[in-house]
Design an enzyme around this catalytic site. Structure first.
Site, PDB file in Angstrom:
ATOM      1  N   LYS A 153       0.980  -1.371   0.316  1.00  0.00           N
ATOM      2  CA  LYS A 153       0.111  -0.521   0.163  1.00  0.00           C
ATOM      3  C   LYS A 153       1.156   1.578   0.148  1.00  0.00           C
ATOM      4  CE  LYS A 153      -1.574   2.726   2.939  1.00  0.00           C
ATOM      5  NZ  LYS A 153      -1.857   4.213   1.747  1.00  0.00           N
ATOM      6  N   GLU A 194       9.624   2.315  10.251  1.00  0.00           N
ATOM      7  CA  GLU A 194      10.851   3.342  10.185  1.00  0.00           C
ATOM      8  C   GLU A 194      10.446   4.580  10.131  1.00  0.00           C
ATOM      9  OE1 GLU A 194      13.978   2.870  10.469  1.00  0.00           O
ATOM     10  OE2 GLU A 194      14.235   1.483  10.634  1.00  0.00           O
ATOM     11  N   GLU A 221       9.770  17.402  14.820  1.00  0.00           N
ATOM     12  CA  GLU A 221       9.840  17.344  13.110  1.00  0.00           C
ATOM     13  C   GLU A 221       9.088  17.638  12.347  1.00  0.00           C
ATOM     14  OE1 GLU A 221       8.801  12.609  11.083  1.00  0.00           O
ATOM     15  OE2 GLU A 221      10.955  13.389  10.469  1.00  0.00           O
TER      16      GLU A 221
HETATM   17  P1  NAD Z   1       2.525   8.557   7.659  1.00  0.00           P
HETATM   18  O1  NAD Z   1       2.224   8.078   9.116  1.00  0.00           O
HETATM   19  O2  NAD Z   1       1.478   9.528   7.340  1.00  0.00           O
HETATM   20  O3  NAD Z   1       1.761   7.638   6.441  1.00  0.00           O
HETATM   21  C1  NAD Z   1       2.598   6.444   6.152  1.00  0.00           C
HETATM   22  C2  NAD Z   1       1.773   5.125   5.519  1.00  0.00           C
HETATM   23  O4  NAD Z   1       1.643   4.681   6.482  1.00  0.00           O
HETATM   24  C3  NAD Z   1       1.174   5.920   4.396  1.00  0.00           C
HETATM   25  O5  NAD Z   1       1.050   5.352   3.525  1.00  0.00           O
HETATM   26  C4  NAD Z   1      -0.609   6.286   4.460  1.00  0.00           C
HETATM   27  O6  NAD Z   1      -1.660   5.866   4.343  1.00  0.00           O
HETATM   28  C5  NAD Z   1      -0.664   4.679   5.624  1.00  0.00           C
HETATM   29  N1  NAD Z   1      -1.347   4.831   7.473  1.00  0.00           N
HETATM   30  C6  NAD Z   1      -1.697   6.305   7.553  1.00  0.00           C
HETATM   31  N2  NAD Z   1      -2.707   5.324   8.675  1.00  0.00           N
HETATM   32  C7  NAD Z   1      -2.509   4.750   8.466  1.00  0.00           C
HETATM   33  C8  NAD Z   1      -3.107   3.688   9.693  1.00  0.00           C
HETATM   34  N3  NAD Z   1      -3.818   3.789  10.555  1.00  0.00           N
HETATM   35  N4  NAD Z   1      -3.225   2.124   9.527  1.00  0.00           N
HETATM   36  C9  NAD Z   1      -1.818   1.967   8.652  1.00  0.00           C
HETATM   37  N5  NAD Z   1      -1.408   2.420   7.854  1.00  0.00           N
HETATM   38  C10 NAD Z   1      -1.469   4.199   7.656  1.00  0.00           C
HETATM   39  O7  NAD Z   1       3.815   9.244   7.338  1.00  0.00           O
HETATM   40  P2  NAD Z   1       4.274  10.368   5.502  1.00  0.00           P
HETATM   41  O8  NAD Z   1       3.358  11.141   5.859  1.00  0.00           O
HETATM   42  O9  NAD Z   1       4.090   9.177   4.502  1.00  0.00           O
HETATM   43  O10 NAD Z   1       5.865  10.136   5.759  1.00  0.00           O
HETATM   44  C11 NAD Z   1       6.854  11.408   6.192  1.00  0.00           C
HETATM   45  C12 NAD Z   1       6.756  10.509   7.978  1.00  0.00           C
HETATM   46  O11 NAD Z   1       7.397   9.398   7.246  1.00  0.00           O
HETATM   47  C13 NAD Z   1       8.201  11.751   8.794  1.00  0.00           C
HETATM   48  O12 NAD Z   1       7.782  11.507   9.636  1.00  0.00           O
HETATM   49  C14 NAD Z   1       9.609  10.677   7.889  1.00  0.00           C
HETATM   50  O13 NAD Z   1      10.429  10.887   9.283  1.00  0.00           O
HETATM   51  C15 NAD Z   1       8.751   9.538   7.930  1.00  0.00           C
HETATM   52  N6  NAD Z   1       9.796   8.711   6.898  1.00  0.00           N
HETATM   53  C16 NAD Z   1      10.967   8.056   7.229  1.00  0.00           C
HETATM   54  C17 NAD Z   1      11.758   7.258   6.979  1.00  0.00           C
HETATM   55  C18 NAD Z   1      12.609   5.854   7.673  1.00  0.00           C
HETATM   56  O14 NAD Z   1      13.362   5.007   7.248  1.00  0.00           O
HETATM   57  N7  NAD Z   1      12.696   6.072   9.485  1.00  0.00           N
HETATM   58  C19 NAD Z   1      11.931   7.552   5.616  1.00  0.00           C
HETATM   59  C20 NAD Z   1      10.641   8.129   4.803  1.00  0.00           C
HETATM   60  C21 NAD Z   1       9.831   8.442   5.628  1.00  0.00           C
END
Ligand code: NAD
Length: 480
Positions: free
Chosen positions: A172, A247, A379
């Site tokens: 997803k 992550e 962040e």
């Molecule tokens: P997010 O947590 O909003 O979403 C990540 C994913 O989770 C998306 O596909 C989203 O649709 C899904 N999601 C949301 N709610 C969910 C639920 N209730 N159940 C299951 N899945 C759900 O994050 P984002 O805004 O897409 O990405 C930005 C974040 O990602 C930042 O905090 C960044 O630091 C982090 N990030 C971390 C790494 C790493 O390797 N540590 C790498 C890239 C990004």
């Protein structure tokens, strides 16, 4: 308008609804309408993956090598075209986007090789006549949930090891950027992955993501995204007995010491803080600078920032593309306002007019900050860096370690003594010396400590810790 379907059990299928994928550099440019799965369709994808697991888990390393190697070649051959899709939907500049696609291709090539290297260990037993064998087996059906900021590299670094070690996949992608993952899944299907081995379900986290996390038929979840979503997913995986890997965010420190090469430090900080619009989990968001170099560092940073061109991700000469969407732009501006309210001084950070309607924000440097301020604890995930002035290395290290995060950390110094001490004592999964906190190799482990990560590392040969399960067998030949 172009339509993009979900991919389930080897078929392209419409979703329950569609969502428009809009270019953040030009809001009048719609990349296409992408299928949105509902929970029922997600369950069908999981069932298809379960059915396919029976054969794929027993496939030969050669079969898995061939699919991954061919996919890697196709990605690399189409780097420029796929980079354009990525830059158009996510907003990183075209060179950055092409670089990310190239990375995805290299990852597939690497894990093609890893499929051939799934070894085991044989040891003599402590009991007479017996031997002990340790082998690795695939985990099962894995659900992959990815964020928007690396729309092809992160899906690649989860899908490739999952398939290499014999698992089947339901992925997803982030709702904002489904296009690059759609192209990737099509390439893997065309490279010969049998029906059900790779399934794509696009849609909302609260619907599709939730269905994946709560399904008893999913054996493991690999998640990359924000801390709050990750922690909630982790708790649900624990409750349902799934293996999981998270992550999450970062608040990565870059320490600049008095003895640093000023030009090296400024380039590392400009790159780490602002490239990819600062939308990297490894971005250098806290610049911790000792007093003796502070004024020269700030002057140099401002001069470099003035020369950065913010604009259309696809235009020649753009250094910093748009912020990904209106919500992220509002978050970036909210944090700048919070920083001002708490006593910080903001250089830059104003909206930039482009020739098209887009979410353009000038990079921002916040000075006069203290470690306790929210700008140094939470962040932001935009082109925003704050500067903390410290008296010496010891204070710099304490400030660097003083957050709940621990993903990446950097130091700019010409002192072997401080570089070595920092490498050993900074609380982070990745340490950089005289180079940006962001920008990593694909053949070595990636991940963090403390609140940034949970579970085994991703990437490189370490990926097998998550995507395989170890079996210990005791063999008594006399009894066979
Ligand atoms: P997010 O947590 O909003 O979403 C990540 C994913 O989770 C998306 O596909 C989203 O649709 C899904 N999601 C949301 N709610 C969910 C639920 N209730 N159940 C299951 N899945 C759900 O994050 P984002 O805004 O897409 O990405 C930005 C974040 O990602 C930042 O905090 C960044 O630091 C982090 N990030 C971390 C790494 C790493 O390797 N540590 C790498 C890239 C990004």
């Amino acid at each position: 308008m172009s339509q993009f379907a979900n991919y389930i059990d080897g078929q392209w299928v419409d979703g329950a609804s569609v969502s428009r994928n809009v270019n953040p550099s030009n809001l009048d440019d719609v990349i296409g309408e992408f299928a949105q799965a509902d929970a029922e369709q997600t369950h069908r994808a999981i069932s298809a993956a379960r059915k396919a697991f029976a054969q794929w888990s027993l496939s030969t390393p050669q079969q898995r090598f061939d699919v991954l190697d061919q996919a890697g070649s196709a990605i690399l051959a189409r780097k420029a075209e796929l980079g354009k899709v990525l830059a158009r939907e996510e907003g990183k500049t075209l060179p950055e986007a092409i670089g990310e696609v190239g990375r995805a291709g290299q990852i597939f090539k690497f894990f093609a090789g890893e499929a051939l290297r799934v070894g085991g260990e044989v040891m003599p037993s402590v009991r007479p006549g017996m031997t002990v064998e340790m082998t690795r087996e695939p985990v099962g059906v894995v659900g992959l949930i990815t964020p928007w900021n690396f729309p092809i590299a992160i899906p690649a670094w989860k899908i490739a090891p999952a398939l290499a070690y014999g698992n089947t996949v339901v992925i997803k992608p982030a709702d904002l950027v489904p296009g690059s993952t759609w192209e990737l899944v099509k390439i893997i299907a065309e490279a010969g992955a049998p029906a059900g081995v790779i399934n794509l379900v696009m849609g909302r986290g609260s619907v599709v993501g939730e269905a994946l996390v709560s399904s008893p038929d999913v054996d493991a979840i690999s998640f990359t995204g924000s801390v709050s979503t990750g922690r909630a997913i982790g708790a649900k995986c624990f409750d349902s007995g799934k293996k999981f890997q998270l992550e999450m965010g970062g608040k990565n420190p870059m320490v600049v010491l008095d003895d640093a090469d000023l030009n090296v430090a400024i380039e590392a900080c400009i790159n780490g803080a602002f490239y990819s619009t600062g939308q990297r989990c490894t971005a250098s968001s806290r610049l911790i600078v000792t007093a003796g170099i502070y004024d020269r560092f700030i002057d140099g940073m401002k001069a470099r920032m003035r020369a950065l061109k913010v604009g259309d991700a696809l235009a020649d000469g753009t250094h910093i593309g748009p912020v990904v969407d209106d919500k992220q732009l509002a978050q970036d501006e909210r944090y700048l306002a919070i920083a001002r309210d708490e006593g910080g001084t903001v250089f830059g950070g104003e909206r930039v007019e482009g020739s098209t309607r887009g979410y353009f924000l000038a990079p921002a440097l916040v000075t006069e900050t203290t470690p306790a301020m929210r700008i140094n604890r939470e962040e932001v995930f935009g082109p925003v860096a704050s500067v903390i002035k410290v008296k010496d290395y010891q204070e710099a290290l304490a400030v660097a370690n003083g957050t709940e995060f621990g993903l990446s950390a950097g130091i700019c110094t010409t002192s072997l003594k401080y570089a070595s001490h920092f490498r050993r004592h900074v609380q982070a999964g990745m340490v950089m010396v005289n180079t940006a906190t962001a920008g990593v190799d694909y053949h070595v482990p990636f991940g963090g400590r403390k609140g940034s990560s949970y579970g085994p590392r991703e990437q490189g040969a370490y990926a097998r810790e998550f995507y395989t399960s170890v079996k210990t067998a005791y063999i008594n030949p006399g009894a066979v």
